[in-house]
Design a protein around this motif. Structure first.
Motif, short mmCIF file in Angstrom:
data_model
loop_
_atom_site.label_atom_id
_atom_site.label_comp_id
_atom_site.label_asym_id
_atom_site.label_seq_id
_atom_site.Cartn_x
_atom_site.Cartn_y
_atom_site.Cartn_z
N GLY A 114 154.99 1.84 -74.96
CA GLY A 114 155.33 0.65 -74.20
C GLY A 114 154.12 -0.07 -73.67
O GLY A 114 154.01 -1.30 -73.76
N VAL A 115 153.17 0.67 -73.11
CA VAL A 115 151.96 0.05 -72.57
C VAL A 115 151.14 -0.58 -73.70
O VAL A 115 150.60 -1.68 -73.56
CB VAL A 115 151.12 1.08 -71.79
N PHE A 116 151.05 0.11 -74.83
CA PHE A 116 150.30 -0.43 -75.97
C PHE A 116 150.95 -1.71 -76.49
O PHE A 116 150.26 -2.70 -76.77
CB PHE A 116 150.24 0.62 -77.08
N ASP A 117 152.28 -1.72 -76.61
CA ASP A 117 152.96 -2.93 -77.07
C ASP A 117 152.81 -4.07 -76.07
O ASP A 117 152.67 -5.24 -76.46
CB ASP A 117 154.45 -2.65 -77.31
N ALA A 118 152.85 -3.76 -74.77
CA ALA A 118 152.65 -4.79 -73.76
C ALA A 118 151.25 -5.40 -73.89
O ALA A 118 151.07 -6.62 -73.76
CB ALA A 118 152.85 -4.21 -72.36
N TRP A 119 150.26 -4.55 -74.16
CA TRP A 119 148.89 -5.06 -74.35
C TRP A 119 148.82 -5.96 -75.57
O TRP A 119 148.21 -7.04 -75.53
CB TRP A 119 147.93 -3.89 -74.52
N ARG A 120 149.45 -5.56 -76.67
CA ARG A 120 149.40 -6.37 -77.89
C ARG A 120 150.09 -7.72 -77.69
O ARG A 120 149.65 -8.74 -78.22
CB ARG A 120 150.07 -5.65 -79.06
N LEU A 121 151.18 -7.74 -76.94
CA LEU A 121 151.89 -9.00 -76.72
C LEU A 121 151.13 -9.94 -75.79
O LEU A 121 151.28 -11.16 -75.89
CB LEU A 121 153.28 -8.72 -76.13
N SER A 122 150.31 -9.39 -74.92
CA SER A 122 149.61 -10.21 -73.94
C SER A 122 148.18 -10.53 -74.32
O SER A 122 147.52 -11.34 -73.66
CB SER A 122 149.61 -9.51 -72.57
N VAL A 123 147.67 -9.91 -75.41
CA VAL A 123 146.25 -10.05 -75.71
C VAL A 123 145.90 -11.49 -76.09
O VAL A 123 144.76 -11.94 -75.86
CB VAL A 123 145.85 -9.07 -76.85
N ASN A 124 146.84 -12.23 -76.64
CA ASN A 124 146.56 -13.62 -77.03
C ASN A 124 146.97 -14.63 -75.96
O ASN A 124 146.92 -15.84 -76.20
CB ASN A 124 147.29 -13.96 -78.34
N HIS A 125 147.39 -14.15 -74.80
CA HIS A 125 147.75 -15.03 -73.69
C HIS A 125 146.81 -14.74 -72.52
O HIS A 125 146.86 -13.67 -71.92
CB HIS A 125 149.21 -14.81 -73.26
N THR A 126 145.96 -15.68 -72.23
CA THR A 126 145.00 -15.49 -71.14
C THR A 126 145.70 -15.70 -69.80
O THR A 126 146.62 -16.51 -69.68
CB THR A 126 143.84 -16.47 -71.26
N LEU A 127 145.23 -14.95 -68.82
CA LEU A 127 145.79 -15.10 -67.48
C LEU A 127 145.47 -16.46 -66.89
O LEU A 127 146.22 -16.99 -66.06
CB LEU A 127 145.26 -14.00 -66.56
N SER A 128 144.33 -17.04 -67.32
CA SER A 128 143.93 -18.34 -66.80
C SER A 128 143.10 -19.05 -67.85
O SER A 128 142.38 -18.41 -68.63
CB SER A 128 143.14 -18.20 -65.50
N ALA A 129 143.20 -20.37 -67.88
CA ALA A 129 142.42 -21.15 -68.84
C ALA A 129 140.98 -21.34 -68.39
O ALA A 129 140.15 -21.80 -69.16
CB ALA A 129 143.08 -22.52 -69.05
N THR A 130 140.66 -20.98 -67.15
CA THR A 130 139.31 -21.14 -66.62
C THR A 130 138.78 -19.81 -66.14
O THR A 130 139.52 -18.81 -66.05
CB THR A 130 139.29 -22.16 -65.47
N ASP A 131 137.50 -19.78 -65.79
CA ASP A 131 136.87 -18.56 -65.31
C ASP A 131 136.87 -18.44 -63.79
O ASP A 131 136.25 -17.53 -63.24
CB ASP A 131 135.41 -18.49 -65.81
N ILE A 132 137.52 -19.34 -63.13
CA ILE A 132 137.57 -19.31 -61.67
C ILE A 132 138.99 -18.99 -61.22
O ILE A 132 139.95 -19.15 -61.97
CB ILE A 132 137.09 -20.64 -61.06
N VAL A 133 139.09 -18.55 -59.97
CA VAL A 133 140.41 -18.24 -59.42
C VAL A 133 141.17 -19.55 -59.19
O VAL A 133 140.69 -20.45 -58.50
CB VAL A 133 140.27 -17.47 -58.10
N ASN A 134 142.32 -19.67 -59.82
CA ASN A 134 143.13 -20.86 -59.64
C ASN A 134 144.60 -20.46 -59.53
O ASN A 134 144.94 -19.27 -59.55
CB ASN A 134 142.92 -21.85 -60.80
N THR A 135 145.45 -21.46 -59.42
CA THR A 135 146.89 -21.19 -59.24
C THR A 135 147.47 -20.44 -60.42
O THR A 135 148.29 -19.53 -60.25
CB THR A 135 147.64 -22.51 -59.02
N GLU A 136 147.07 -20.81 -61.63
CA GLU A 136 147.60 -20.15 -62.83
C GLU A 136 147.28 -18.67 -62.82
O GLU A 136 148.15 -17.83 -63.13
CB GLU A 136 147.01 -20.81 -64.07
N LEU A 137 146.05 -18.30 -62.48
CA LEU A 137 145.66 -16.89 -62.43
C LEU A 137 146.46 -16.14 -61.36
O LEU A 137 146.94 -15.02 -61.60
CB LEU A 137 144.17 -16.79 -62.14
N ILE A 138 146.60 -16.74 -60.20
CA ILE A 138 147.33 -16.08 -59.11
C ILE A 138 148.79 -15.87 -59.49
O ILE A 138 149.36 -14.79 -59.28
CB ILE A 138 147.22 -16.92 -57.82
N VAL A 139 149.40 -16.89 -60.09
CA VAL A 139 150.82 -16.79 -60.47
C VAL A 139 151.01 -15.72 -61.54
O VAL A 139 151.95 -14.90 -61.46
CB VAL A 139 151.33 -18.16 -60.96
#
Length: 473
Positions: A114-139
């Motif tokens: 389960g953890v491995f599959d979760a990693w594979r599904l999320s590897v192409n989706h970045t937590l944020s489009a920028t390198d700074i803390v923003n609303t997208e990263l927090i959400v």
């Protein structure tokens, strides 16, 4: 936000269910201590981290590593499925120590996959489009925390509800969850083996995997549906206070117990329903590709121009239009005010770009987004050439009206593939034809001309000026 909760629920809900039900089922219907559950979960997460690290370090071997993980997990899951009936019968089954070891391994394996599959599904989706803390990263980080918290709560609540539902119902629920996981594992393992050539590709195998792939996405809902059914069984077996109990103390004790059991059942139902709602929202709505707004069909006037008043398009919204070219191509274009109504500057562009083609654009706030590649452009840049910006369209402004020549829209037809059926005329004979059924066609003067037979086609090619009137004449 819903995406990260969804992938956690899809991949780890079954681990929460197995971790909650196996100790109870293997204990013969007695409430287990569950001391080995946390180490099993930690061991599974550690194995998944090692596999994910190896796949990330060697991208060429990522498919082979994923196939190995799924195939190994499938073997243990099938073994657990076969042993579930024996584990549920302590008197006739294996010793208690053996059941605890089997449960530890099964929980660890299901968690690792389960953890491995979760990693594979999320590897192409970045937590944020920028390198700074923003609303997208927090959400997105909050979504991960909420998802893990909901799954932890589901497992703990199920451990309480399983004794209320009974050993038989819990064993059946566990077997159903493992069976659904096994079917999904078969599809992933076979597909991976075909991809890495561990199995030869045959029509029968490809067809079998294709049929499984139609079913497996829905199996991700199975653990949560099973949790709801188990809560329902527990509700049917709820404690009822006998009428012959007259002592106040005893009745209050039984009422308190009944209230506690109802809270456990309600907690399972609420948590499972929350996760199911998020998954359904993501799968049925949020994950759907964006759709273009309806394009307003426009036709040229007597001067062969398209005229659009600026007052109708200066509100800052994307206004999409369409023009049918002489050969039937549907040419989309849009207008958008790059600033505000007090500082009007209209961007006039084709609804296509030189890089991504005719996918089109949508608007979200002050951003214009390319559907094909998800590149976001700030609204004031619309109308400038280059990159993934929409192709600028030649135009003029006359007395508050945007004027676009039909010839410029005809040139834009090469960027679009959609063809609509229209009536056309043979310029030589005057015969009425349909553009899609004309046997001959010829481009001249920026337009496509259609002909009913070879004779008119050849006569036109020889002296096109004799049959073509100037634009606007």
């Amino acid at each position: 936000m819903a995406y990260y909760i969804t992938i956690l629920a899809q991949t780890l809900a079954v681990a929460a269910l197995v971790a909650a039900l196996w100790p109870f089922v293997a204990a013969g219907g007695e409430r287990p201590r569950g001391a080995g559950v946390l180490p099993a979960l930690a061991a599974g997460a550690a194995v998944a981290a090692l596999a994910a690290g190896a796949a990330a370090a060697t991208p060429r071997s990522a498919t082979a590593i994923a196939t190995l993980v799924h195939a190994a997990a499938l073997a243990f899951i099938l073994a657990g499925l076969l042993l579930t009936p024996f584990a549920a019968r302590p008197a006739a089954g294996p010793p208690a120590l053996w059941r605890r070891v089997a449960g530890f391994v099964l929980i660890a394996v299901v968690t690792a996959q389960g953890v491995f599959d979760a990693w594979r599904l999320s590897v192409n989706h970045t937590l944020s489009a920028t390198d700074i803390v923003n609303t997208e990263l927090i959400v997105n980080c909050a979504a991960i925390v909420i998802g893990l918290a909901a799954l932890t709560a589901l497992g703990m609540l199920l451990a309480r509800v399983a004794p209320l539902a009974g050993r038989v119902a819990s064993a059946l629920a566990l077997a159903a969850a493992l069976a659904a996981l096994a079917v999904a594992g078969i599809e992933k393992s076979l597909l991976g083996m075909l991809r890495i050539d561990a199995l030869s590709v045959t029509a029968e195998r490809v067809s079998f995997v294709a049929r499984l792939s139609l079913v497996t996405p829905w199996l991700a809902y199975a653990p949560l549906a099973i949790a709801l059914l188990l809560a329902g069984v527990a509700a049917l077996r709820r404690l009822r206070i006998p009428a012959d109990v007259t002592g106040r103390i005893e009745r209050r004790r039984l009422r308190a117990r009944s209230l506690g059991e109802r809270r456990w059942r309600g907690g399972v139902a609420a948590t499972a329903a929350f996760l199911l709602a998020v998954m359904l929202y993501q799968d049925l709505y949020a994950s759907r590709p964006p759709r273009l707004s309806q394009a307003v069909q426009l036709a040229p006037d007597a001067r062969d121009t398209i005229r659009i008043p600026i007052d109708e398009v200066k509100d800052g919204n994307l206004h999409r239009f369409a023009y049918v070219s002489s050969d039937g191509h549907r040419v989309r274009f849009f207008l958008v005010n790059r600033y505000d109504e007090a500082h009007t500057s209209i961007g006039v562009v084709l609804d296509a770009c030189l890089i991504c083609g005719e996918g089109g654009y949508i608007q979200r706030g002050d951003e214009i987004i390319c559907i094909a590649c998800n590149v976001r452009m700030y609204r004031p840049t619309i109308g400038k050439p280059g990159g993934c910006n929409p192709i600028p369209l030649n135009h003029a402004v006359e007395d508050g009206i945007i004027v676009i020549a039909a010839d410029d829209l005809e040139k834009g037809a090469r960027y679009f593939s959609e063809v609509v059926e229209i009536d056309v005329a043979d310029p030589v004979s005057g015969a009425r034809l349909r553009n899609t059924g004309a046997p001959f066609q010829y481009e001249h003067g920026g337009r496509t001309w259609f002909f009913e037979n070879r004779d008119t086609y050849d006569r036109f090619r020889a002296t096109p000026e004799a049959f073509v009137k100037p634009r606007g004449a």
